[in-house]
Write a protein that holds these residues in place. Sequence first.
Motif, PDB file in Angstrom:
ATOM      1  N   ASN A  61       5.195 -70.611 -65.368  1.00 60.43           N
ATOM      2  CA  ASN A  61       4.045 -71.053 -64.587  1.00 60.43           C
ATOM      3  C   ASN A  61       4.279 -70.858 -63.095  1.00 60.43           C
ATOM      4  N   ARG A  62       5.462 -71.216 -62.624  1.00 59.64           N
ATOM      5  CA  ARG A  62       5.787 -71.027 -61.207  1.00 59.64           C
ATOM      6  C   ARG A  62       5.820 -69.539 -60.847  1.00 59.64           C
ATOM      7  N   LEU A  63       6.344 -68.715 -61.753  1.00 61.92           N
ATOM      8  CA  LEU A  63       6.443 -67.284 -61.490  1.00 61.92           C
ATOM      9  C   LEU A  63       5.061 -66.626 -61.491  1.00 61.92           C
ATOM     10  N   ILE A  64       4.242 -66.974 -62.470  1.00 64.55           N
ATOM     11  CA  ILE A  64       2.910 -66.383 -62.604  1.00 64.55           C
ATOM     12  C   ILE A  64       2.007 -66.801 -61.439  1.00 64.55           C
ATOM     13  N   ASP A  65       2.167 -68.035 -60.978  1.00 62.51           N
ATOM     14  CA  ASP A  65       1.249 -68.583 -59.974  1.00 62.51           C
ATOM     15  C   ASP A  65       1.776 -68.536 -58.545  1.00 62.51           C
ATOM     16  N   TRP A  66       2.942 -67.952 -58.295  1.00 65.15           N
ATOM     17  CA  TRP A  66       3.552 -68.173 -56.985  1.00 65.15           C
ATOM     18  C   TRP A  66       2.739 -67.581 -55.844  1.00 65.15           C
ATOM     19  N   GLN A  67       1.999 -66.494 -56.079  1.00 64.89           N
ATOM     20  CA  GLN A  67       1.184 -65.923 -55.007  1.00 64.89           C
ATOM     21  C   GLN A  67      -0.041 -66.793 -54.714  1.00 64.89           C
ATOM     22  N   ILE A  68      -0.614 -67.401 -55.755  1.00 67.00           N
ATOM     23  CA  ILE A  68      -1.691 -68.371 -55.549  1.00 67.00           C
ATOM     24  C   ILE A  68      -1.144 -69.596 -54.835  1.00 67.00           C
ATOM     25  N   ASP A  69       0.041 -70.067 -55.273  1.00 68.83           N
ATOM     26  CA  ASP A  69       0.661 -71.228 -54.646  1.00 68.83           C
ATOM     27  C   ASP A  69       0.904 -71.004 -53.156  1.00 68.83           C
ATOM     28  N   ALA A  70       1.260 -69.775 -52.789  1.00 71.75           N
ATOM     29  CA  ALA A  70       1.549 -69.474 -51.382  1.00 71.75           C
ATOM     30  C   ALA A  70       0.305 -69.613 -50.510  1.00 71.75           C
ATOM     31  N   LEU A  71      -0.877 -69.433 -51.080  1.00 70.34           N
ATOM     32  CA  LEU A  71      -2.118 -69.524 -50.317  1.00 70.34           C
ATOM     33  C   LEU A  71      -2.643 -70.950 -50.209  1.00 70.34           C
ATOM     34  N   ASN A  72      -2.232 -71.800 -51.136  1.00 71.02           N
ATOM     35  CA  ASN A  72      -2.744 -73.163 -51.213  1.00 71.02           C
ATOM     36  C   ASN A  72      -1.881 -74.084 -50.346  1.00 71.02           C
ATOM     37  N   PRO A  73      -2.455 -74.749 -49.333  1.00 69.53           N
ATOM     38  CA  PRO A  73      -1.646 -75.632 -48.476  1.00 69.53           C
ATOM     39  C   PRO A  73      -0.889 -76.710 -49.252  1.00 69.53           C
ATOM     40  N   ARG A  74      -1.460 -77.171 -50.380  1.00 71.65           N
ATOM     41  CA  ARG A  74      -0.787 -78.219 -51.160  1.00 71.65           C
ATOM     42  C   ARG A  74       0.462 -77.708 -51.846  1.00 71.65           C
ATOM     43  N   THR A  75       0.486 -76.418 -52.197  1.00 72.12           N
ATOM     44  CA  THR A  75       1.600 -75.877 -52.986  1.00 72.12           C
ATOM     45  C   THR A  75       2.437 -74.842 -52.241  1.00 72.12           C
ATOM     46  N   ALA A  76       2.092 -74.569 -50.991  1.00 71.74           N
ATOM     47  CA  ALA A  76       2.808 -73.527 -50.239  1.00 71.74           C
ATOM     48  C   ALA A  76       4.275 -73.862 -50.017  1.00 71.74           C
ATOM     49  N   GLY A  77       4.628 -75.138 -50.133  1.00 74.27           N
ATOM     50  CA  GLY A  77       6.016 -75.535 -49.941  1.00 74.27           C
ATOM     51  C   GLY A  77       6.872 -75.451 -51.189  1.00 74.27           C
ATOM     52  N   ARG A  78       6.318 -74.937 -52.283  1.00 72.92           N
ATOM     53  CA  ARG A  78       7.104 -74.803 -53.514  1.00 72.92           C
ATOM     54  C   ARG A  78       8.190 -73.736 -53.344  1.00 72.92           C
ATOM     55  N   HIS A  79       9.101 -73.704 -54.281  1.00 74.72           N
ATOM     56  CA  HIS A  79      10.335 -72.935 -54.106  1.00 74.72           C
ATOM     57  C   HIS A  79      10.116 -71.432 -53.972  1.00 74.72           C
ATOM     58  N   GLN A  96      -7.603 -82.335 -56.705  1.00 77.47           N
ATOM     59  CA  GLN A  96      -6.962 -82.142 -55.398  1.00 77.47           C
ATOM     60  C   GLN A  96      -7.234 -80.751 -54.828  1.00 77.47           C
ATOM     61  N   ASP A  97      -7.446 -79.781 -55.724  1.00 73.28           N
ATOM     62  CA  ASP A  97      -7.592 -78.381 -55.301  1.00 73.28           C
ATOM     63  C   ASP A  97      -9.043 -77.911 -55.374  1.00 73.28           C
ATOM     64  N   TYR A  98      -9.980 -78.843 -55.379  1.00 75.81           N
ATOM     65  CA  TYR A  98     -11.393 -78.501 -55.548  1.00 75.81           C
ATOM     66  C   TYR A  98     -11.846 -77.434 -54.550  1.00 75.81           C
ATOM     67  N   GLU A  99     -11.613 -77.663 -53.280  1.00 74.05           N
ATOM     68  CA  GLU A  99     -12.077 -76.727 -52.251  1.00 74.05           C
ATOM     69  C   GLU A  99     -11.341 -75.395 -52.346  1.00 74.05           C
ATOM     70  N   ASP A 118      -9.797 -74.054 -54.962  1.00 72.82           N
ATOM     71  CA  ASP A 118     -10.143 -73.318 -56.181  1.00 72.82           C
ATOM     72  C   ASP A 118     -11.503 -72.638 -56.060  1.00 72.82           C
ATOM     73  N   ARG A 119     -12.456 -73.324 -55.483  1.00 69.21           N
ATOM     74  CA  ARG A 119     -13.791 -72.734 -55.334  1.00 69.21           C
ATOM     75  C   ARG A 119     -13.774 -71.538 -54.383  1.00 69.21           C
ATOM     76  N   SER A 120     -12.973 -71.621 -53.340  1.00 69.48           N
ATOM     77  CA  SER A 120     -12.965 -70.540 -52.353  1.00 69.48           C
ATOM     78  C   SER A 120     -12.083 -69.363 -52.762  1.00 69.48           C
ATOM     79  N   HIS A 121     -11.186 -69.563 -53.741  1.00 68.10           N
ATOM     80  CA  HIS A 121     -10.286 -68.483 -54.154  1.00 68.10           C
ATOM     81  C   HIS A 121     -10.504 -68.058 -55.607  1.00 68.10           C
TER      82      HIS A 121
END
Length: 292
Positions: A67-85, A190-193, A195-198
């Motif tokens: 999940n972390r590997l598949i989503d890491w590029q999305i995570d990088a764009l999201n301020p809530r998850t940009a600090g993940r490893h 938490q990611d409503y805005e 998710d809608r914009s991306h």
Amino acid sequence: MKFARVEALVARLRVYLELIRFEHTLFALPFAYVGLMLASGGRFDPAVWLWVTVAMVGARTAAMALNRLIDWQIDALNPRTAGRHLPRGLVKPWETLLLALAGFGLLTWSAFNLNPLTARLLPVAVFFLTAYSYTKRFTWTCHFWLGLTIGAAAAGGWIAQTGSFAPAAFLLWAAVGLWIAGFDILYATQDYEFDRSHNVHSLPARFGIPAALKAARWLHLATWVLFVLAGLASGAGVWYYAGVLLVGLVLYYEHRLVGPDDLSRVNQAFFEANVAVSTSMFFFTLLDVLNR
């Protein structure tokens, strides 16, 4: 010098455990034990408990690493998850893939040490553990795919003990699956805005936060009913139903923590309340089978 190497190894292990949020194993592992205990009729087989534990740790590690590997590029764009490893470069993609493969290795080893049915179902488990991370790219039902995948732990515990399916196993699977889907919907608010914009699909992004909170409440009501039905189907005793009653109170409290105008306690509802659900069901089911 040797101490420094050990210290560095421990520090790296800690990073990996943080990456896969190892503490979230507390969501699914207790329900694997619940399925096992309800199927056992009070019998205790240390080998089955051991292999179920190894299987769950392996499945959880593989699923979360992927999940972390598949989503890491999305995570990088999201301020809530940009600090993940992975977005921060603390862990390399190849390390994350190796963690996932190691997890699948543990799951495979366990499946072949339990019974023929667990071994035959292994490809199905691997498919869902891999596929659910992609569902948010095309369907708002992604929460239900997650529930289907993690809820299988409860049925897996039953199958590990008996080597067969039963109505109670399906009821327990459905209960855990709807519980997971419900709290994942809460978490996704938490990611409503973002998710809608991306163009990330989720039930809150598709139907709005008030509708999502209402859906989560109905799902958790269905969860509670299904726990009752699973107890009836498996011949559970009074302690099990005491646990179900407590779970109902915890779920009610969870939904009191969040509202359309106040999502500040979503994380508290997500982790604290849901760990209370899984651990309560485990301990009260354990009391039940010990007193049969």
